[in-house]
Scaffold this motif. Structure first.
Motif, PDB file in Angstrom:
ATOM      1  N   LEU A 152       0.879  -1.179  -0.056  1.00 54.45           N
ATOM      2  CA  LEU A 152       0.013   0.012   0.015  1.00 54.45           C
ATOM      3  C   LEU A 152       1.019   1.170  -0.079  1.00 54.45           C
ATOM      4  N   ILE A 153       0.882   2.012  -1.134  1.00 54.39           N
ATOM      5  CA  ILE A 153       1.815   3.187  -1.403  1.00 54.39           C
ATOM      6  C   ILE A 153       0.963   4.500  -1.056  1.00 54.39           C
ATOM      7  N   LYS A 154       1.605   5.125   0.088  1.00 59.64           N
ATOM      8  CA  LYS A 154       0.807   6.443   0.238  1.00 59.64           C
ATOM      9  C   LYS A 154       1.683   7.658  -0.354  1.00 59.64           C
ATOM     10  N   ARG A 155       1.146   8.621  -0.215  1.00 59.48           N
ATOM     11  CA  ARG A 155       1.831   9.781  -0.944  1.00 59.48           C
ATOM     12  C   ARG A 155       1.886   9.658  -2.335  1.00 59.48           C
ATOM     13  N   VAL A 156       1.016   9.261  -2.965  1.00 61.37           N
ATOM     14  CA  VAL A 156       1.136   9.047  -4.481  1.00 61.37           C
ATOM     15  C   VAL A 156       0.295  10.399  -5.201  1.00 61.37           C
ATOM     16  N   LEU A 157       1.245  11.090  -6.000  1.00 58.23           N
ATOM     17  CA  LEU A 157       0.620  12.262  -6.631  1.00 58.23           C
ATOM     18  C   LEU A 157       0.052  11.973  -7.784  1.00 58.23           C
ATOM     19  N   VAL A 158      -1.019  12.213  -8.125  1.00 57.34           N
ATOM     20  CA  VAL A 158      -1.657  11.974  -9.424  1.00 57.34           C
ATOM     21  C   VAL A 158      -1.303  13.448 -10.275  1.00 57.34           C
ATOM     22  N   ASP A 159      -0.684  13.432 -11.388  1.00 56.84           N
ATOM     23  CA  ASP A 159      -0.302  14.525 -12.073  1.00 56.84           C
ATOM     24  C   ASP A 159      -0.174  14.375 -13.519  1.00 56.84           C
ATOM     25  N   ASN A 160      -1.347  14.925 -14.189  1.00 64.65           N
ATOM     26  CA  ASN A 160      -1.648  14.742 -15.470  1.00 64.65           C
ATOM     27  C   ASN A 160      -0.742  15.853 -16.306  1.00 64.65           C
TER      28      ASN A 160
END
Length: 347
Positions: A157-165
């Motif tokens: 479970l990976i936290k601090r995942v930035l969704v960046d288009n």
């Protein structure tokens, strides 16, 4: 109509008309109404009555096949998420689609106006994804936060995942790779250069393909690995967003995407996003401070008394002064004795 007569009073028969039968030789005969004027398969009242009887459970022998077809079309249930063995608390680059070199990117940009494709889908099969104010929930306002989520990758479970288009690549930090129990030897040694917004460059160490689990959908994605001290563990760029057909909304702090079992959502963590932003600003200040030139400051020097030419005046000078500098200072002070307060007068 024989089945209708077998049901008897269960069927709501129409009221018989008392008007004389006109044109009895006409083919426009309705068995349901029992008079001329329209054919049975064009009878609207008959269609409504059939639908009513089906809802009540009648005529089941004629609806088994259609019910079976509907069951086959019913979406399967969402599979359970994989177990988490670990919890691991704008960049541009090359991609397989956009090219790895400037010449390739230039050619693809030129050809973009020449090749236009149209999605081969049926309108009836499109799942509509929409956002409204209820999607915001209890978000802190005002907010201009980035979209930061937690998502399972390779049973972690990976936290601090930035969704960046705005990122042309899926990016993973080297520290995240190691915390997942993977080694540099698991990477494919294929390096490239990432180019940031202001033109700064960063060489990647390699790439690795890992499965990403998103609400029942397992999607294999390629990550480029960089050795960089980032506030984010992973950056999900356009490859993941487009392959999963994700629609992110920073305003609602949620991403939505269609699956065989309906529209799924992953909500952003607003508190984590603000913490990452604060850490990012602090890191940038530290880096700027480290770039400033450091002035070397030595400790206090040893002093010695020096007699001026008058004989009754003395001053302290550093003992490391060269004889020339010391002589010049003595001459300067002697010529300006009246400019200095040599004694303190008490009133």
């Amino acid at each position: 109509m024989r089945e209708f007569h077998k049901l008897g009073n269960v069927v709501k028969w129409p009221v018989k008309s008392n008007k004389p039968k006109a044109n009895p030789d006409s083919k426009l005969w309705c068995d349901f109404h029992g008079y001329y004027g329209h054919r049975a398969h064009d009878c609207v009242a008959l269609r409504r009555e059939i639908q009513t009887l089906i809802k009540k459970g009648n005529l089941s022998e004629f609806t088994k096949h259609s019910t079976h077809d509907r069951r086959e079309q019913t979406p399967a249930r969402q599979p359970p998420p994989p177990p988490h063995h670990k919890v691991i608390s704008f960049i541009a680059g090359w991609s397989d689609v956009c090219g790895a070199t400037y010449s390739q990117a230039k050619r693809i940009a030129r050809d973009a106006n020449l090749h236009v494709t149209q999605a081969n889908v049926q309108v009836n099969n499109i799942t509509r994804v929409y956002f409204d104010e209820q999607d915001k929930g209890t978000k802190r306002e005002p907010q201009y936060d980035s979209l930061v989520i937690s998502i399972p990758i390779e049973n972690c479970l990976i936290k601090r995942v930035l969704v960046d288009n705005g990122s042309a690549e899926n990016i993973m930090m080297l520290t995240t790779l190691k915390q997942m129990g993977l080694a540099e030897s698991d990477m494919l040694k294929r390096t490239t250069t990432l180019v940031g917004f202001s033109g700064e460059t960063k060489r990647t160490m390699g790439e690795i393909a890992l499965p990403i689990y998103a609400q029942g959908v397992n999607l294999l994605q390629k990550f480029v690995i960089i050795d960089y001290d980032s506030t984010y563990n992973i950056i999900h760029g356009r490859p993941w967003i487009h392959d999963l057909k994700v629609i992110p909304s920073t305003y609602h702090q949620v991403i939505k995407f269609s699956t065989p079992w309906g529209v799924q959502e992953i909500h952003g963590d607003q508190a984590t996003a603000r913490e990452c932003y604060k850490t990012c600003l602090k890191s940038s200040i530290i880096r700027e401070e480290s770039k400033k030139p450091v002035i070397a400051v030595s400790g206090p020097e040893k002093l010695v008394e020096v007699d001026l030419s008058t004989g009754d005046k003395r001053v302290l000078m550093g003992e490391d002064l060269s004889p020339t500098i010391e002589s010049n200072l003595v001459d300067f002070l002697t010529s300006r004795l009246d400019d200095f307060a040599w004694e303190h007068e008490r009133k």
